[in-house]
Write a protein that holds these residues in place. Structure first.
Motif, PDB file in Angstrom:
ATOM      1  N   GLY A 183       0.796  -1.225   0.000  1.00  0.00           N
ATOM      2  CA  GLY A 183       0.000   0.000   0.000  1.00  0.00           C
ATOM      3  C   GLY A 183       0.821   1.264   0.000  1.00  0.00           C
ATOM      4  N   LEU A 184       2.099   1.158  -0.310  1.00  0.00           N
ATOM      5  CA  LEU A 184       2.978   2.331  -0.338  1.00  0.00           C
ATOM      6  C   LEU A 184       3.189   2.884  -1.745  1.00  0.00           C
ATOM      7  CD1 LEU A 184       5.764   1.151   2.150  1.00  0.00           C
ATOM      8  CD2 LEU A 184       3.663   2.418   2.636  1.00  0.00           C
ATOM      9  N   ARG A 185       2.632   2.211  -2.740  1.00  0.00           N
ATOM     10  CA  ARG A 185       2.771   2.627  -4.133  1.00  0.00           C
ATOM     11  C   ARG A 185       1.445   2.341  -4.830  1.00  0.00           C
ATOM     12  NH1 ARG A 185       7.253   3.211  -7.775  1.00  0.00           N
ATOM     13  NH2 ARG A 185       8.626   2.912  -5.971  1.00  0.00           N
ATOM     14  N   ASP A 240     -10.750  -7.803  -1.472  1.00  0.00           N
ATOM     15  CA  ASP A 240     -10.090  -6.959  -2.469  1.00  0.00           C
ATOM     16  C   ASP A 240      -9.417  -5.783  -1.752  1.00  0.00           C
ATOM     17  OD1 ASP A 240      -9.246  -5.356  -4.539  1.00  0.00           O
ATOM     18  OD2 ASP A 240     -11.150  -5.362  -5.616  1.00  0.00           O
ATOM     19  N   ILE A 241      -8.079  -5.719  -1.814  1.00  0.00           N
ATOM     20  CA  ILE A 241      -7.355  -4.633  -1.149  1.00  0.00           C
ATOM     21  C   ILE A 241      -6.574  -3.800  -2.167  1.00  0.00           C
ATOM     22  CG2 ILE A 241      -7.141  -5.879   1.036  1.00  0.00           C
ATOM     23  CD1 ILE A 241      -4.156  -6.391   0.228  1.00  0.00           C
ATOM     24  N   THR A 242      -6.971  -3.871  -3.435  1.00  0.00           N
ATOM     25  CA  THR A 242      -6.214  -3.237  -4.517  1.00  0.00           C
ATOM     26  C   THR A 242      -5.911  -1.780  -4.223  1.00  0.00           C
ATOM     27  OG1 THR A 242      -7.329  -4.720  -6.085  1.00  0.00           O
ATOM     28  CG2 THR A 242      -6.127  -2.829  -7.004  1.00  0.00           C
ATOM     29  N   HIS A 243      -6.895  -1.049  -3.732  1.00  0.00           N
ATOM     30  CA  HIS A 243      -6.710   0.380  -3.505  1.00  0.00           C
ATOM     31  C   HIS A 243      -6.836   0.745  -2.023  1.00  0.00           C
ATOM     32  CE1 HIS A 243      -6.663   0.884  -7.819  1.00  0.00           C
ATOM     33  NE2 HIS A 243      -7.825   0.265  -7.914  1.00  0.00           N
ATOM     34  N   ALA A 244      -6.707  -0.251  -1.149  1.00  0.00           N
ATOM     35  CA  ALA A 244      -6.779   0.012   0.295  1.00  0.00           C
ATOM     36  C   ALA A 244      -5.518   0.724   0.769  1.00  0.00           C
ATOM     37  CB  ALA A 244      -6.964  -1.291   1.053  1.00  0.00           C
ATOM     38  N   SER A 245      -5.646   1.509   1.835  1.00  0.00           N
ATOM     39  CA  SER A 245      -4.497   2.188   2.430  1.00  0.00           C
ATOM     40  C   SER A 245      -3.611   1.170   3.136  1.00  0.00           C
ATOM     41  CB  SER A 245      -4.961   3.232   3.437  1.00  0.00           C
ATOM     42  OG  SER A 245      -5.585   2.591   4.551  1.00  0.00           O
ATOM     43  N   ALA A 246      -2.386   1.595   3.450  1.00  0.00           N
ATOM     44  CA  ALA A 246      -1.468   0.708   4.175  1.00  0.00           C
ATOM     45  C   ALA A 246      -2.069   0.299   5.520  1.00  0.00           C
ATOM     46  CB  ALA A 246      -0.125   1.399   4.378  1.00  0.00           C
ATOM     47  N   ALA A 247      -2.720   1.233   6.210  1.00  0.00           N
ATOM     48  CA  ALA A 247      -3.324   0.917   7.509  1.00  0.00           C
ATOM     49  C   ALA A 247      -4.439  -0.114   7.370  1.00  0.00           C
ATOM     50  CB  ALA A 247      -3.864   2.196   8.150  1.00  0.00           C
ATOM     51  N   ARG A 248      -5.272   0.018   6.333  1.00  0.00           N
ATOM     52  CA  ARG A 248      -6.359  -0.949   6.141  1.00  0.00           C
ATOM     53  C   ARG A 248      -5.812  -2.328   5.769  1.00  0.00           C
ATOM     54  NH1 ARG A 248     -11.366   0.611   6.483  1.00  0.00           N
ATOM     55  NH2 ARG A 248     -11.893   2.834   6.491  1.00  0.00           N
ATOM     56  N   ARG A 256      -3.037  -3.498   6.876  1.00  0.00           N
ATOM     57  CA  ARG A 256      -2.589  -4.034   8.171  1.00  0.00           C
ATOM     58  C   ARG A 256      -3.744  -4.703   8.895  1.00  0.00           C
ATOM     59  NH1 ARG A 256       2.642  -4.459  10.410  1.00  0.00           N
ATOM     60  NH2 ARG A 256       3.875  -2.612   9.962  1.00  0.00           N
ATOM     61  N   LEU A 257      -4.863  -3.987   8.974  1.00  0.00           N
ATOM     62  CA  LEU A 257      -6.022  -4.517   9.690  1.00  0.00           C
ATOM     63  C   LEU A 257      -6.602  -5.741   8.993  1.00  0.00           C
ATOM     64  CD1 LEU A 257      -7.754  -1.151  10.666  1.00  0.00           C
ATOM     65  CD2 LEU A 257      -6.551  -2.741  12.185  1.00  0.00           C
ATOM     66  N   ALA A 258      -6.387  -5.832   7.668  1.00  0.00           N
ATOM     67  CA  ALA A 258      -6.897  -6.982   6.914  1.00  0.00           C
ATOM     68  C   ALA A 258      -6.014  -8.218   7.082  1.00  0.00           C
ATOM     69  CB  ALA A 258      -7.006  -6.622   5.437  1.00  0.00           C
ATOM     70  N   GLY A 259      -4.811  -8.030   7.675  1.00  0.00           N
ATOM     71  CA  GLY A 259      -3.969  -9.187   7.946  1.00  0.00           C
ATOM     72  C   GLY A 259      -2.642  -9.207   7.214  1.00  0.00           C
ATOM     73  N   LEU A 260      -2.033  -8.043   7.003  1.00  0.00           N
ATOM     74  CA  LEU A 260      -0.744  -7.970   6.311  1.00  0.00           C
ATOM     75  C   LEU A 260       0.306  -7.406   7.252  1.00  0.00           C
ATOM     76  CD1 LEU A 260      -0.088  -6.704   2.708  1.00  0.00           C
ATOM     77  CD2 LEU A 260       1.208  -5.721   4.595  1.00  0.00           C
ATOM     78  N   ALA A 261       1.446  -8.082   7.345  1.00  0.00           N
ATOM     79  CA  ALA A 261       2.609  -7.569   8.064  1.00  0.00           C
ATOM     80  C   ALA A 261       3.724  -7.342   7.054  1.00  0.00           C
ATOM     81  CB  ALA A 261       3.066  -8.559   9.136  1.00  0.00           C
ATOM     82  N   TYR A 262       4.644  -6.397   7.362  1.00  0.00           N
ATOM     83  CA  TYR A 262       5.594  -5.957   6.342  1.00  0.00           C
ATOM     84  C   TYR A 262       6.940  -5.616   6.955  1.00  0.00           C
ATOM     85  CZ  TYR A 262       7.473  -2.745   2.717  1.00  0.00           C
ATOM     86  OH  TYR A 262       8.254  -2.114   1.789  1.00  0.00           O
ATOM     87  N   VAL A 263       7.991  -6.265   6.462  1.00  0.00           N
ATOM     88  CA  VAL A 263       9.370  -5.939   6.820  1.00  0.00           C
ATOM     89  C   VAL A 263       9.998  -5.269   5.603  1.00  0.00           C
ATOM     90  CG1 VAL A 263      11.636  -6.822   7.479  1.00  0.00           C
ATOM     91  CG2 VAL A 263       9.563  -7.877   8.416  1.00  0.00           C
TER      92      VAL A 263
END
Length: 548
Positions: A345-347, A360-368, A370-377
């Protein structure tokens, strides 16, 4: 913003640079240095020392970073300096290069005692240093960067034509192929490193100190770098190599000195030692190297990517299933980072669809996301992954404030401290206190913090870039074990790494990106180094992308 001018003699500035492996940005020691014992000795074959460090001791409040360290580097050799994060390597090199003054001990360069007050003094004595974070002006050309504050002059003015000729001659003579007129900001990482080496050669450096020089290079770029370094030593120059990478040490160095907890614990002739012996000296225990983990048991699709396009990525198709690690290999700059940023969600996504656990998270924000179940290193642990001015505890709480740690929108201080203590212990983060600023941690310990925080989210999907960059051998093994355990607990992992051995050891499937496209997909048992290397060069069979 105009960049701060570097040191007049070196083009480098210690004060403005980011934290190195063992020293924080303010010049204080990074968290996690200490003392221990034991030594071995193996004299080198060369007669004339290029550098001698005798009884070097450097202490900071609460930390003995270097404890009576002796180091002899002979002229014309590549000498590897190894040790875990916080072992004292970068502190020792900072003393040698005039960035820090020792509390005790003597520095000799080419037989003469030297008391350097600055990097400029060290450069005047024939030393040069390439830091982990390159110190170049992106807006200037290669030639302008190389000769900056050491410009050839004609009638009192900078002679630009002479500068271009000088840089072209140096590049040709040493096999450092660069365009003198190219803008540095447009160059890939491997070429920027050549520019840094040319800076030192232009200033007459006879001993080159390289701090983690291959941390951001592909295997091919690393091989090319070592060919250049060997040609420099053949001319009589000397190279001190600060690194964690055993393969490169074994293939490229002549002698190895190992530090552990601020003391020399081994002096080894490379031809007479082994990766296992060096690893044991670094960690104080036996370490199992380059393990190929057995495959997982994939379940349902967690991440689905259909025709995704964004800047630098074209029509990407892939899936990652629960209980599976999918690795992405590719030469740096072929769209891997852009793909991960789009998924995080950064680009912005310009075409295609992204699904996470059926949503569908195609245009979701980075925060959304996260709440949908994504972690990121992320790849950049300093600028993106952490808040350097915040405490270790606060950094470990980030993201969790919306979930497990929050009590009606409030973060109880006791819960934050207990959460931090648990992750510090689990991932071996060396910090004197959870309240110390993250900027005080060494690069490797900051990486452990970031990995621990994201795994603790227990998210269905983990996006992880360069998970072990700049991390010592013992911590690499721990991080790999944690990622496998995360997969085996039923999570999906999408892994990007410049280390082919890491991808081959961890991934159940390997995708290859070339010029912004996923051009190949291989199951674990077909992802050998030769096959991946051909695909990374654009020579993959067209049908092999099926099943991505």
């Amino acid at each position: 913003m105009t960049p701060q001018p570097p040191d007049p003699a070196t083009g480098d500035t210690a004060a403005d640079g980011p934290a190195t492996d063992d020293t924080a940005a303010d010049g204080t020691p990074a968290e996690g240095t200490g003392t221990h014992d034991t030594t071995a000795h193996n004299p080198t074959a060369h007669d004339t020392p290029a550098v001698e460090l005798l009884g070097i001791t450097k202490e900071f409040p609460g930390t003995l970073a270097n404890d009576r360290v002796d180091l002899t580097v002979r002229r014309g050799e590549i000498h590897a300096l190894m040790g875990e994060n916080g072992a004292g390597k970068s502190t020792l090199m900072s003393v040698l290069y005039g960035m820090l003054r020792p509390d005790a001990g003597t520095v000799r360069v080419e037989g003469r005692e030297a008391g350097f007050a600055s990097p400029g003094d060290a450069m005047a004595a024939g030393l040069g240093m390439v830091h982990q974070s390159f110190k170049l002006f992106d807006s200037l050309t290669v030639a302008e960067n190389v000769v900056y504050r050491a410009e050839p002059r004609r009638f009192g003015f900078v002679d630009r034509a002479a500068a271009r000729r000088r840089v072209a001659e140096l590049a040709e003579a040493h096999g450092l192929h660069v365009d003198p007129d190219a803008r540095v900001g447009d160059l890939p990482v491997g070429v920027r490193q050549r520019v840094e080496i040319l800076k030192l050669l232009h200033r007459g450096a006879r001993t080159l100190i390289l701090d983690e020089p291959t941390a951001v290079l592909t295997p091919a770029e690393a091989d090319a770098l070592f060919a250049v370094l060997r040609s420099l030593t053949d001319e009589g120059r000397t190279v001190i190599l600060v690194t964690h990478k055993l393969r490169e040490v074994m293939e490229g160095s002549d002698n190895v000195t190992v530090l552990r907890d601020g003391r020399v614990v081994a002096r080894l002739r490379t031809a007479d030692t082994s990766p296992d012996e060096i690893a044991a000296a670094m960690t104080g225990r036996a370490v199992e190297l380059d393990r190929i983990h057995p495959p997982g048991t994939p379940g349902d699709d967690v991440l689905t990517v259909d025709g995704l396009s964004t800047d630098g990525v074209h029509d990407a198709q892939l899936t990652v299933r629960a209980g599976e690690i999918v690795g992405i290999a590719g030469v740096a700059g072929n769209g891997q980072s852009e793909l991960i940023e789009a998924l995080a969600g950064l680009r912005p996504v310009t075409a295609g669809q992204v699904g996470l656990s059926g949503r569908d998270i195609t245009h979701a924000s980075a925060a959304r996301r996260r709440l949908a179940g994504l972690a990121y290193v992320p790849e950049d642990r300093h600028a993106v992954g952490t808040a350097p001015a915040a405490s270790v505890a606060d950094n470990l709480a980030m993201g969790h404030h919306r979930t497990s740690l929050s009590r009606k929108g409030v973060l109880p201080p006791k819960a934050v401290r207990e959460h931090a203590r648990g992750l510090v212990e689990r991932f071996g983060v060396k910090a004197s206190s959870p309240q110390v600023a993250a900027s005080a941690l060494s690069g490797g310990n900051l990486q452990k913090l970031l990995i621990g925080r994201e795994l603790a989210h227990d998210a269905p999907l983990l996006l992880v870039e360069q998970p072990t960059r700049g991390v010592d051998i013992g911590a690499v093994q721990n991080i790999h074990d944690q990622l496998i355990a995360y997969r085996d607990a039923g999570h999906a992992v999408l892994l990007v790494s410049a280390e082919l051995s890491e991808i081959r050891g961890l991934a159940d499937r390997v995708l290859v990106m070339y010029e912004g496209r996923i051009v190949a997909s291989y199951p674990k048992d077909e992802a050998d180094e030769r096959t991946l290397g051909l695909a990374m060069a654009g020579a993959a069979p067209t049908h092999s992308v099926e099943g991505a």
